[in-house]
Design a protein around this motif. Structure first.
Motif, PDB file in Angstrom:
ATOM      1  N   THR A  55     -58.592   3.391 -44.779  1.00 49.36           N
ATOM      2  CA  THR A  55     -58.020   3.006 -43.556  1.00 49.36           C
ATOM      3  C   THR A  55     -57.821   4.226 -42.585  1.00 49.36           C
ATOM      4  N   GLU A  56     -57.233   3.901 -41.634  1.00 47.06           N
ATOM      5  CA  GLU A  56     -56.861   5.012 -40.686  1.00 47.06           C
ATOM      6  C   GLU A  56     -55.695   4.425 -39.707  1.00 47.06           C
ATOM      7  N   ASP A  57     -54.744   5.638 -39.495  1.00 47.52           N
ATOM      8  CA  ASP A  57     -53.714   5.345 -38.726  1.00 47.52           C
ATOM      9  C   ASP A  57     -53.927   4.735 -37.401  1.00 47.52           C
ATOM     10  N   TRP A  58     -54.755   4.849 -36.762  1.00 50.67           N
ATOM     11  CA  TRP A  58     -55.142   4.503 -35.365  1.00 50.67           C
ATOM     12  C   TRP A  58     -55.547   3.037 -35.376  1.00 50.67           C
ATOM     13  N   CYS A  59     -55.895   2.384 -36.701  1.00 45.82           N
ATOM     14  CA  CYS A  59     -56.720   1.393 -36.571  1.00 45.82           C
ATOM     15  C   CYS A  59     -55.575  -0.056 -36.606  1.00 45.82           C
ATOM     16  N   GLY A  60     -55.965  -0.794 -35.294  1.00 45.53           N
ATOM     17  CA  GLY A  60     -55.050  -1.919 -35.225  1.00 45.53           C
ATOM     18  C   GLY A  60     -55.037  -3.155 -36.386  1.00 45.53           C
ATOM     19  N   ASP A  61     -56.247  -3.062 -36.801  1.00 44.71           N
ATOM     20  CA  ASP A  61     -56.553  -4.118 -37.791  1.00 44.71           C
ATOM     21  C   ASP A  61     -55.497  -3.613 -39.244  1.00 44.71           C
ATOM     22  N   ALA A  62     -55.475  -2.293 -39.431  1.00 42.38           N
ATOM     23  CA  ALA A  62     -54.948  -1.779 -40.698  1.00 42.38           C
ATOM     24  C   ALA A  62     -53.346  -2.049 -40.317  1.00 42.38           C
ATOM     25  N   LEU A  63     -52.917  -1.943 -39.048  1.00 41.57           N
ATOM     26  CA  LEU A  63     -51.406  -2.133 -38.920  1.00 41.57           C
ATOM     27  C   LEU A  63     -51.110  -3.354 -39.294  1.00 41.57           C
ATOM     28  N   MET A  64     -51.930  -4.324 -39.107  1.00 39.05           N
ATOM     29  CA  MET A  64     -51.290  -5.796 -39.777  1.00 39.05           C
ATOM     30  C   MET A  64     -51.842  -6.062 -41.039  1.00 39.05           C
ATOM     31  N   GLY A  99     -73.549  -3.731 -42.824  1.00 37.59           N
ATOM     32  CA  GLY A  99     -74.543  -2.572 -43.165  1.00 37.59           C
ATOM     33  C   GLY A  99     -74.750  -1.346 -42.127  1.00 37.59           C
ATOM     34  N   THR A 100     -73.841  -1.529 -41.065  1.00 29.41           N
ATOM     35  CA  THR A 100     -74.002  -0.537 -40.075  1.00 29.41           C
ATOM     36  C   THR A 100     -72.577   0.077 -39.597  1.00 29.41           C
ATOM     37  N   ALA A 101     -71.480  -0.694 -39.617  1.00 28.31           N
ATOM     38  CA  ALA A 101     -70.272  -0.448 -38.972  1.00 28.31           C
ATOM     39  C   ALA A 101     -69.136   0.080 -40.043  1.00 28.31           C
ATOM     40  N   ARG A 102     -68.432   1.392 -39.791  1.00 32.30           N
ATOM     41  CA  ARG A 102     -67.531   1.941 -40.618  1.00 32.30           C
ATOM     42  C   ARG A 102     -66.142   1.128 -40.025  1.00 32.30           C
ATOM     43  N   SER A 103     -66.177  -0.089 -40.062  1.00 28.89           N
ATOM     44  CA  SER A 103     -64.859  -0.870 -39.629  1.00 28.89           C
ATOM     45  C   SER A 103     -63.768  -0.891 -40.961  1.00 28.89           C
ATOM     46  N   ILE A 104     -62.735  -0.928 -40.537  1.00 30.51           N
ATOM     47  CA  ILE A 104     -61.502  -0.691 -41.520  1.00 30.51           C
ATOM     48  C   ILE A 104     -60.559  -1.696 -41.148  1.00 30.51           C
ATOM     49  N   PRO A 105     -59.504  -1.906 -42.069  1.00 27.15           N
ATOM     50  CA  PRO A 105     -59.532  -1.496 -43.243  1.00 27.15           C
ATOM     51  C   PRO A 105     -60.402  -2.163 -44.180  1.00 27.15           C
ATOM     52  N   ILE A 106     -60.837  -1.410 -45.494  1.00 23.68           N
ATOM     53  CA  ILE A 106     -61.726  -2.343 -46.348  1.00 23.68           C
ATOM     54  C   ILE A 106     -60.546  -2.144 -47.729  1.00 23.68           C
ATOM     55  N   PHE A 107     -60.399  -3.123 -48.590  1.00 24.24           N
ATOM     56  CA  PHE A 107     -59.711  -3.137 -49.698  1.00 24.24           C
ATOM     57  C   PHE A 107     -60.645  -3.410 -50.553  1.00 24.24           C
ATOM     58  N   ILE A 108     -60.837  -2.584 -51.643  1.00 27.21           N
ATOM     59  CA  ILE A 108     -61.580  -2.537 -52.677  1.00 27.21           C
ATOM     60  C   ILE A 108     -60.833  -2.858 -54.033  1.00 27.21           C
ATOM     61  N   PHE A 109     -60.840  -3.899 -54.660  1.00 23.33           N
ATOM     62  CA  PHE A 109     -60.136  -4.312 -55.797  1.00 23.33           C
ATOM     63  C   PHE A 109     -60.864  -3.878 -56.981  1.00 23.33           C
ATOM     64  N   ILE A 110     -60.091  -3.082 -57.861  1.00 22.09           N
ATOM     65  CA  ILE A 110     -60.675  -2.442 -59.295  1.00 22.09           C
ATOM     66  C   ILE A 110     -59.875  -2.871 -60.579  1.00 22.09           C
ATOM     67  N   ASP A 111     -60.606  -2.752 -61.511  1.00 22.21           N
ATOM     68  CA  ASP A 111     -60.034  -3.098 -62.968  1.00 22.21           C
ATOM     69  C   ASP A 111     -59.467  -1.380 -63.406  1.00 22.21           C
ATOM     70  N   ASP A 112     -58.826  -1.142 -64.587  1.00 17.37           N
ATOM     71  CA  ASP A 112     -58.433   0.025 -65.092  1.00 17.37           C
ATOM     72  C   ASP A 112     -59.626   0.525 -65.373  1.00 17.37           C
ATOM     73  N   GLU A 113     -60.795   0.468 -65.584  1.00 19.94           N
ATOM     74  CA  GLU A 113     -61.801   1.157 -65.830  1.00 19.94           C
ATOM     75  C   GLU A 113     -62.739   1.618 -64.505  1.00 19.94           C
ATOM     76  N   GLY A 114     -62.210   1.001 -63.389  1.00 19.21           N
ATOM     77  CA  GLY A 114     -62.686   1.485 -62.009  1.00 19.21           C
ATOM     78  C   GLY A 114     -63.919   0.620 -61.546  1.00 19.21           C
ATOM     79  N   ASN A 115     -64.096  -0.533 -62.543  1.00 18.99           N
ATOM     80  CA  ASN A 115     -65.301  -1.630 -62.010  1.00 18.99           C
ATOM     81  C   ASN A 115     -64.598  -2.389 -60.724  1.00 18.99           C
ATOM     82  N   GLU A 116     -65.417  -2.521 -59.908  1.00 24.02           N
ATOM     83  CA  GLU A 116     -65.188  -3.107 -58.587  1.00 24.02           C
ATOM     84  C   GLU A 116     -65.219  -4.750 -58.956  1.00 24.02           C
ATOM     85  N   LYS A 117     -64.165  -5.492 -58.380  1.00 20.24           N
ATOM     86  CA  LYS A 117     -63.920  -6.581 -59.034  1.00 20.24           C
ATOM     87  C   LYS A 117     -64.036  -7.445 -57.388  1.00 20.24           C
ATOM     88  N   ALA A 118     -63.653  -6.849 -56.243  1.00 16.80           N
ATOM     89  CA  ALA A 118     -63.824  -7.646 -55.002  1.00 16.80           C
ATOM     90  C   ALA A 118     -63.495  -6.644 -53.866  1.00 16.80           C
TER      91      ALA A 118
END
Length: 183
Positions: A55-64, A99-118
Motif C-alpha cells: 500500500t501507500e498513503d496517497w492511494c485512494g483505493d487503499a483509503l477504502m 502483469g504490468t501495473a503496480r496497482s495497490i493495495p494488494i492483500f497477500i494472505f499467508i499461513d504461519d509458514e509464509g505460504n501464500e493462500k490468497a
C-alpha cells in the motif's frame, strides 16, 4: 525474501497509521463506520493467519480497502502488516495487476509458514466498474481540460469511497469471496 520475511518487515496497523500524511482522516472514518456482519466469516477461520498489505498513503483505493480489510482481519483473528509499495518494489513486482501495473493495495494472505493462500486487490469489481465508467468520460489526454477533469474525477472517486457504504460492502464481499475460493 520469503513472504514471512516480508510480513515481519511490515508495519502494524498502528505504525502504518502513524506515518500517514494524506488519507488518515478518511481511512479512520471508514474504519469507525464500517461493520462486517457476514455470516460466511466463521467458515473462513484457518484459511490464512497473516496478511501482507502492499500500500501507500496517497492511494485512494487503499483509503477504502485497508480499513475494510482490518475489520475482516479482526473478525478472523488475522495478523496484518503493511509494506509500502514504493520502497519495496521487489515484492510489488511479484504482484503486478495484469502483469504490468503496480496497482495497490494488494492483500497477500499467508499461513504461519509464509505460504501464500490468497491474493486480493487492488479493487472490487464494483469499484473497478465505477472507475472505468468515470475514466471513459474523460477527454483525450491531449485535451486542454484533461488534467482539470482528471483531478475532478479523482475527487469524485475519493468522495464516493469515503461515503458509499454499499461499495464498502461490495469490497468486503469481494475479499471474503476470494478467501472462500481458497478453502
Amino acid at each position: 525474501m520469503s513472504l514471512l520475511d516480508w510480513f515481519q518487515k511490515g508495519l502494524t496497523y498502528e505504525e502504518y497509521k502513524g506515518q500517514l500524511k494524506v488519507n488518515l482522516t478518511e481511512m479512520n472514518a471508514i474504519y469507525e463506520k464500517f461493520e462486517v456482519n457476514d455470516e460466511r466469516l466463521s467458515a473462513l477461520s484457518g484459511v490464512a493467519t497473516k496478511v501482507i498489505v502492499l500500500t501507500e498513503d496517497w492511494c485512494g483505493d487503499a483509503l477504502m480497502n485497508n480499513p475494510i480489510l482490518m475489520k475482516i482481519a479482526e473478525k478472523l483473528g488475522l495478523d496484518v502488516r503493511f509494506v509500502l509499495r514504493d520502497s519495496n518494489l521487489e515484492l510489488m513486482d511479484q504482484y503486478l495487476t495484469n502483469g504490468t501495473a503496480r496497482s495497490i493495495p494488494i492483500f497477500i494472505f499467508i499461513d504461519d509458514e509464509g505460504n501464500e493462500k490468497a491474493v486480493w486487490g487492488p479493487r472490487a469489481a464494483e469499484a473497478q466498474n465505477l472507475v472505468d465508467n468515470w475514466r471513459a468520460e474523460l477527454p483525450a489526454k491531449e485535451a486542454e481540460d484533461f488534467e482539470e477533469k482528471q483531478k475532478a474525477m479523482y475527487r469524485k472517486i475519493k468522495q464516493t469511497y469515503v461515503e458509499d457504504t454499499k461499495l464498502w460492502n461490495a469490497v468486503a464481499n469481494s475479499i471474503i469471496t476470494k478467501l472462500e475460493t481458497q478453502k
